[in-house]
Write a protein that holds these residues in place. Structure first.
Motif, PDB file in Angstrom:
ATOM      1  N   SER A 611       1.537   6.665   0.966  1.00 53.03           N
ATOM      2  CA  SER A 611       2.685   5.799   1.252  1.00 53.03           C
ATOM      3  C   SER A 611       2.221   4.561   2.006  1.00 53.03           C
ATOM      4  N   ASN A 612       3.149   3.633   2.200  1.00 57.01           N
ATOM      5  CA  ASN A 612       2.813   2.396   2.895  1.00 57.01           C
ATOM      6  C   ASN A 612       2.468   2.667   4.354  1.00 57.01           C
ATOM      7  N   ASP A 613       1.695   1.755   4.937  1.00 59.03           N
ATOM      8  CA  ASP A 613       1.384   1.854   6.358  1.00 59.03           C
ATOM      9  C   ASP A 613       2.635   1.594   7.189  1.00 59.03           C
ATOM     10  N   GLY A 614       2.562   1.984   8.483  1.00 58.24           N
ATOM     11  CA  GLY A 614       3.748   1.846   9.306  1.00 58.24           C
ATOM     12  C   GLY A 614       3.465   1.825  10.790  1.00 58.24           C
ATOM     13  N   LEU A 615       4.553   1.864  11.551  1.00 54.94           N
ATOM     14  CA  LEU A 615       4.526   1.914  13.008  1.00 54.94           C
ATOM     15  C   LEU A 615       5.238   3.179  13.455  1.00 54.94           C
ATOM     16  N   PHE A 616       4.644   3.895  14.405  1.00 56.95           N
ATOM     17  CA  PHE A 616       5.128   5.186  14.853  1.00 56.95           C
ATOM     18  C   PHE A 616       5.250   5.183  16.377  1.00 56.95           C
ATOM     19  N   PRO A 635       5.362  -3.733   3.729  1.00 58.51           N
ATOM     20  CA  PRO A 635       5.372  -3.803   2.257  1.00 58.51           C
ATOM     21  C   PRO A 635       4.096  -3.236   1.642  1.00 58.51           C
ATOM     22  N   LYS A 636       4.154  -3.013   0.359  1.00 58.20           N
ATOM     23  CA  LYS A 636       3.022  -2.387  -0.327  1.00 58.20           C
ATOM     24  C   LYS A 636       1.779  -3.269  -0.254  1.00 58.20           C
ATOM     25  N   GLY A 637       0.666  -2.598  -0.091  1.00 57.56           N
ATOM     26  CA  GLY A 637      -0.602  -3.294   0.040  1.00 57.56           C
ATOM     27  C   GLY A 637      -0.893  -3.800   1.429  1.00 57.56           C
ATOM     28  N   ALA A 638       0.089  -3.733   2.346  1.00 57.60           N
ATOM     29  CA  ALA A 638      -0.062  -4.327   3.676  1.00 57.60           C
ATOM     30  C   ALA A 638      -0.549  -3.316   4.698  1.00 57.60           C
ATOM     31  N   GLU A 639      -1.042  -3.842   5.790  1.00 57.90           N
ATOM     32  CA  GLU A 639      -1.457  -3.077   6.959  1.00 57.90           C
ATOM     33  C   GLU A 639      -0.547  -3.444   8.121  1.00 57.90           C
ATOM     34  N   THR A 640      -0.271  -2.470   8.988  1.00 53.14           N
ATOM     35  CA  THR A 640       0.546  -2.719  10.177  1.00 53.14           C
ATOM     36  C   THR A 640      -0.370  -3.064  11.341  1.00 53.14           C
ATOM     37  N   ALA A 655       2.391  -7.595  13.234  1.00 55.18           N
ATOM     38  CA  ALA A 655       1.744  -8.460  12.252  1.00 55.18           C
ATOM     39  C   ALA A 655       1.618  -7.694  10.944  1.00 55.18           C
ATOM     40  N   VAL A 656       2.221  -8.227   9.912  1.00 56.91           N
ATOM     41  CA  VAL A 656       2.105  -7.640   8.575  1.00 56.91           C
ATOM     42  C   VAL A 656       0.921  -8.323   7.902  1.00 56.91           C
ATOM     43  N   GLN A 657      -0.187  -7.595   7.828  1.00 57.49           N
ATOM     44  CA  GLN A 657      -1.421  -8.182   7.317  1.00 57.49           C
ATOM     45  C   GLN A 657      -1.637  -7.790   5.854  1.00 57.49           C
ATOM     46  N   HIS A 658      -2.220  -8.665   5.110  1.00 60.16           N
ATOM     47  CA  HIS A 658      -2.572  -8.544   3.690  1.00 60.16           C
ATOM     48  C   HIS A 658      -1.541  -7.830   2.809  1.00 60.16           C
ATOM     49  N   PRO A 659      -0.252  -8.259   2.821  1.00 60.99           N
ATOM     50  CA  PRO A 659       0.694  -7.687   1.853  1.00 60.99           C
ATOM     51  C   PRO A 659       0.235  -7.993   0.430  1.00 60.99           C
ATOM     52  N   GLY A 660       0.415  -7.027  -0.472  1.00 59.25           N
ATOM     53  CA  GLY A 660       0.065  -7.232  -1.867  1.00 59.25           C
ATOM     54  C   GLY A 660      -1.413  -7.309  -2.152  1.00 59.25           C
ATOM     55  N   GLU A 661      -2.248  -6.883  -1.196  1.00 58.39           N
ATOM     56  CA  GLU A 661      -3.697  -6.952  -1.409  1.00 58.39           C
ATOM     57  C   GLU A 661      -4.120  -5.727  -2.227  1.00 58.39           C
ATOM     58  N   ILE A 662      -3.914  -5.842  -3.523  1.00 57.53           N
ATOM     59  CA  ILE A 662      -4.148  -4.753  -4.471  1.00 57.53           C
ATOM     60  C   ILE A 662      -4.918  -5.320  -5.654  1.00 57.53           C
ATOM     61  N   ALA A 671       1.139  -8.761  -6.455  1.00 56.47           N
ATOM     62  CA  ALA A 671       1.509  -7.346  -6.369  1.00 56.47           C
ATOM     63  C   ALA A 671       2.634  -7.147  -5.371  1.00 56.47           C
ATOM     64  N   SER A 672       2.829  -8.119  -4.488  1.00 55.98           N
ATOM     65  CA  SER A 672       3.943  -8.104  -3.542  1.00 55.98           C
ATOM     66  C   SER A 672       4.593  -9.477  -3.542  1.00 55.98           C
ATOM     67  N   HIS A 673       5.908  -9.489  -3.347  1.00 54.94           N
ATOM     68  CA  HIS A 673       6.648 -10.750  -3.274  1.00 54.94           C
ATOM     69  C   HIS A 673       7.181 -10.987  -1.857  1.00 54.94           C
ATOM     70  N   TRP A 674       6.688 -10.185  -0.919  1.00 51.41           N
ATOM     71  CA  TRP A 674       7.147 -10.308   0.465  1.00 51.41           C
ATOM     72  C   TRP A 674       6.396 -11.459   1.138  1.00 51.41           C
ATOM     73  N   PRO A 675       7.016 -12.258   1.995  1.00 45.86           N
ATOM     74  CA  PRO A 675       8.383 -12.122   2.518  1.00 45.86           C
ATOM     75  C   PRO A 675       9.421 -13.050   1.867  1.00 45.86           C
TER      76      PRO A 675
END
Length: 697
Positions: A611-616, A635-640, A655-662, A671-675
Motif C-alpha cells: 500500500s501507499n506510504d503514510g504517517l502513523f 499518493p501512489k509512488g510517493a514517500e512520506t 513533505a510528499v516526496q516523489h509522487p508518481g515515481e514509478i 503515473a500520478s496526477h497529484w496535486p
C-alpha cells in the motif's frame, strides 16, 4: 500503456522495500544493487565495557524539530524546552499519555492524500512555486537554472518550521530538496546522457533548501505562503551556486582543499539533503546523505584513496558508473580524476540560519562525515548540546555528538551569536550495543525472546574530541573525514539502516528509525542480533535509547525495540505489547517526531506491504504504548517525509516526496496526477483538525 501498479522488488527498493526501481536510481544511485559499503570484519554485537563513567546531571532544556513552533514573542520563547512543562527525565503523566483519538486511515493505493474524518488538508507549496520575490511563474516547458534558483525545488524531504519573533501567525518554513528525477521533470526525457547542460543546471538548482515565509490562515491549523512585501527571509539554497563555510577541525586541511578552493574552507553547494532538525537557537540542521552518486572518475584516484571512496559507495572501478548523475558535464569539480578531494566536501551536517538570508550556511566537520539522514539536538543539564545522528546505509552506525561549549538560554544577540558556534567543536561517539537474551533465542524470525522484549545495553565509544583522535592509526582529521572507517575500527554495531533519530522532550528517551535491511542474515552478510532481530528485514523497526541516569552526555545506555514493523497478523511483529489486532500495519519507518503530549509520529518510505506510504502515531508511554494508528496516506509512488508538528499541536506538516515515481512514468504520461490534476509534483502539505483542536486527539 505502462503498468503503473506498485510491485514488490525484492532485489531493489532501497534494502528491499517496495520502492520502485526509478526511485532507487535517482534517490540513492541504486545502492541496493551494490554490495553494502561496510565490508569491515568488526563484530556486529559487542560486549559492553564496564568502566567508571562521568555523570553530568540530567537534562534541563532542549528542543527538537517536532515542537519548536509554540507562538511566543521570540524564537527562544517559541521553542519550549518541554511540552506542558514536564521535566524530560520523568514519564508523561497518565492523563496525557495515549491521547490519540482519530479513526485510522485504511491502507490504500489511491492517488491522493487520505486523512481521517474530521480533518482537512491543503498544499502549502509545490515544486516550481515562487520562493524569491520576482521569481517567474513555473513553466515545465521553459525551465531554466535562473528560474529554478528562485522557485521551490524538487523532492522535498525534511520540513522545519521556525516562528518569526514578534508574530503569532507567521513563521519560516525550511525544506530540504533531496534529489531530482529528470524523467519526471523534463518533457521528452530519454536519458541522463541526453540532457542539455542547462537542464543539468536546472537539476542542480532544484537541489538544496528553500526558506519560505508562511502565515496562518484563520485560527485553525492551515498555513499558506505569505504574500506581502515582508518576505525578507525567503531564500533558495542550491547545489549550483550557494557558498557554504566549513567549520571545525577538517576546515582548511589538505583533505578538503581543491584547485578552486585552495583555502579548504568554502564549498559550493549541498547534495542529497535528507532529514534534519531544528535547534533551540532557531537554526536548521540538514543532513547530506547519498552524495556518492554525483561523482565520477573514482577509478583514477590514488590507490590509497580508493578504499576510502569505496566505503562511501563511490565507484573506484569505473570512470562513469552507470548510475551517476552526469553533473561533471556542467561542473568539472564532480570528476574525481581531476578534483579528488571534492567528494570529501560533502557528507556533513549543514546548519542554516533562516534569519540570515545573506549569510553562508555552514558544514560542521566536528560532527563527522557519513551519509547523514539528519541530526536532532537536546540540551543536557550541564548545558552541553547533544546531537543524535544516523548513517542511512545497510549495516552502518548510530552516532552522537556532544558540544564543547554550553548553550546559553537568552534572547540577547550576544547569546545567539554564541549558540551559533555550539556545533563547531565537540566530541563524537559511535554506538555499540548488546542484547540481554541468549543468542539462541534470537532466531531471525522476529519471535520475542523468553523475557518478552528485545532489549539490552549500549556504550558510546569515543572517536574524536576536538583535535584529538581516540582511534589508533587515525588522526582527528582522518576520523572526521572518514568517520565510517573509524566506526569500523572500534567495532561499532552494524544496524539496519539507521535513519532519523529524535529525542523526546517529555521523557528524554531517543528514538531511531531502522528502515529495513533485506541483506541481514543473507549469504555472507552479518546475521541477526537482538537489536536487529530479523533476517531479510524488509519492514524495519524502531530503536529506543534510554541514556543512563538521564544523562545525555554519558557513555552508557539501555535500549529496546518498542515496535517491530510489518503486518500485525504476522508472528514476527511487535507493538510494545499492545493487542496487535487493534493496530495499523506499518512498513519501513523513516522519520520520527513528537507532539506535545509525547506521542511518537512515524512516517514511512518504501512500504513493503503493498500500500501507499503514510504517517502513523502511537503513544510511547503508559497503557496505550504501541497502539499505532495510521493518520494519513500519500499518493501512489510517493514517500512520506517530515513530519513536523507545531508546538500547539494544531498543524502537522508533511513533505510528499516523489509522487508518481514509478517506472514508465513521464511528464507526458504521469503515473500520478497529484496535486494539480496534470503531472506529479512534489509538495509540502499541512493537515489540521476541522474544529481547530489538537492533532491526533
Amino acid at each position: 500503456m505502462p503498468d503503473f501498479s506498485r510491485k514488490l522488488l525484492p532485489l531493489l527498493g532501497h534494502s528491499g522495500g517496495s520502492r520502485d526501481a526509478m526511485t532507487c536510481l535517482y534517490r540513492c544511485g541504486n545502492a541496493c544493487d551494490h554490495p553494502a559499503p561496510n565490508q569491515s570484519a568488526n563484530p556486529y554485537l559487542g560486549d559492553v565495557v564496564n568502566a567508571e563513567m562521568s555523570r553530568r546531571g540530567v537534562i534541563t532544556a532542549g528542543a527538537a524539530g517536532a515542537m519548536v513552533l509554540g507562538f511566543g514573542g521570540s524564537v527562544l520563547a517559541a521553542t519550549p524546552a518541554f511540552a506542558g512543562g514536564h521535566h524530560p527525565t520523568k514519564p508523561a503523566t497518565p492523563a496525557k499519555a495515549g491521547k490519540i483519538g482519530f479513526t485510522p486511515v485504511a491502507p490504500n493505493t489511491l492517488d491522493q492524500v487520505s486523512i481521517p474524518a474530521g480533518y482537512q488538508t491543503s498544499v502549502v507549496i509545490r515544486w516550481g512555486d515562487a520562493v524569491v520575490p520576482g521569481a517567474p511563474a513555473f513553466n515545465v516547458d521553459r525551465q531554466t537554472a535562473a528560474a529554478q534558483s528562485k522557485q521551490f525545488g524538487y523532492n522535498n524531504d525534511f520540513v522545519g518550521v521556525v516562528p518569526i519573533p514578534g508574530s503569532k501567525d507567521r513563521a519560516l518554513l525550511v525544506v530540504n530538496h533531496e534529489y531530482t528525477n529528470e524523467n519526471l521533470m523534463f518533457r521528452g526525457f530519454t536519458s541522463l546522457d541526453a540532457l542539455t547542460v542547462e537542464q543539468i543546471q536546472v537539476a542542480m538548482a532544484a537541489h538544496g533548501l528553500s526558506v519560505v515565509e508562511i502565515e496562518r490562515t484563520g485560527k485553525r491549523g492551515q498555513w499558506k505562503p505569505a504574500k506581502d512585501h515582508r518576505l525578507r527571509y525567503n531564500r533558495r539554497i542550491t547545489a549550483l551556486a550557494t557558498e557554504f563555510k566549513l567549520t571545525g577541525p577538517v576546515a582548511g586541511t589538505a583533505a578538503v582543499k581543491t584547485a578552486a578552493d585552495p583555502s579548504g574552507k568554502i564549498v559550493i553547494g549541498t547534495l542529497n539533503n535528507c532529514a534534519g532538525g531544528v535547534t533551540p537557537w532557531g537554526t536548521i540542521l540538514s543532513g547530506e546523505e547519498n552524495f556518492n552518486q554525483y561523482f565520477v572518475g573514482g577509478d583514477a584516484v590514488a590507490a590509497e584513496t580508493k578504499p576510502k571512496l569505496s566505503r562511501y559507495g563511490i565507484s573506484t572501478t569505473a570512470r562513469y558508473p552507470a548510475d551517476s548523475r552526469k553533473w561533471e558535464r556542467a561542473q568539472e569539480r564532480f570528476d574525481l580524476a581531476k578534483h579528488p578531494n571534492e567528494a570529501n566536501r560533502f557528507g556533513w551536517i549543514v546548519e542554516v540560519d533562516p534569519f540570515d538570508p545573506d549569510g553562508r550556511p555552514r558544514k560542521h566537520t566536528a560532527m563527522g562525515r557519513f551519509k547523514h539522514e539528519g541530526a536532532n539536538v537536546i540540551v543536557a543539564g550541564s548545558g552541553h548540546v547533544v546531537a543524535y545522528m544516523g548513517d542511512d546505509e545497510r549495516f552502518d552506525y548510530l552516532y552522537k555528538f556532544v558540544s564543547d561549549k554550553k548553550y546559553i538560554k537568552s534572547d540577547a544577540p550576544w547569546a545567539r551569536k554564541h549558540n551559533l558556534t555550539l556545533l563547531e567543536s565537540g566530541t563524537l561517539y559511535v554506538a555499540k550495543v548488546t542484547g540481554d537474551s541468549p543468542a539462541t533465542e534470537i532466531d531471525g524470525t522476529g519471535t520475542l525472546p523468553a523475557d518478552g522484549k528485545f532489549d539490552g545495553k549500549g556504550q558510546w565509544i569515543k572517536l574524536v574530541s576536538g583535535n584529538r583522535s581516540f582511534v589508533p592509526g587515525m588522526t582527528a582529521v582522518d576520523v572526521l573525514t572518514f568517520t565510517r572507517l573509524a566506526g569500523d575500527a572500534v567495532g561499532a554495531t552494524k544496524m539496519d539502516r539507521p535513519e532519523d533519530v529524535q529525542p523526546s522532550l517529555r521523557t528524554g528517551k531517543i528514538y531511531a528509525a531502522m528502515t529495513n535491511n533485506t541483506n541481514r542474515g543473507v549469504g555472507t552478510n552479518p546475521g541477526v542480533d537482538e537489536a536487529n532481530p530479523r533476517n531479510a528485514n524488509k519492514h524495519g523497526h524502531i530503536f529506543e535509547i534510554t541514556e543512563d541516569r538521564g544523562d545525555h552526555t554519558g557513555l552508557t545506555f539501555t535500549w529496546q525495540l518498542p515496535i517491530v514493523c510489518g503486518d500485525p497478523a504476522a508472528a514476527g511483529t511487535y507493538f510494545g505489547g499492545y493487542d496487535k489486532t487493534k493496530v495499523s500495519p506499518i512498513s519501513c519507518p523513516d522519520n520520527v517526531a513528537f507532539d506535545s503530549a509525547g506521542n511518537l509520529w512515524i512516517s514511512t518510505d518504501g512500504n513493503a506491504l503493498g500500500s501507499n506510504d503514510g504517517l502513523f502515531a502511537t503513544p510511547i508511554e503508559g497503557k496505550e504504548r504501541g497502539h499505532l494508528r495510521q493518520f494519513l496516506t500519500v499518493p501512489k509512488g510517493a514517500e512520506t517525509c517530515g513530519p513536523f508538528i507545531t508546538g500547539d499541536d494544531k498543524s502537522v506538516f508533511v513533505a510528499v516526496q516523489h509522487p508518481g515515481e514509478i517506472t514508465g512514468a513521464s511528464v507526458d504520461n504521469p503515473a500520478s496526477h497529484w496535486p494539480d490534476g496534470d503531472f506529479a509534483k512534489p509538495a509540502v502539505i499541512v493537515t489540521w483538525k476541522t474544529d481547530g483542536g489538537p492533532i491526533g486527539s
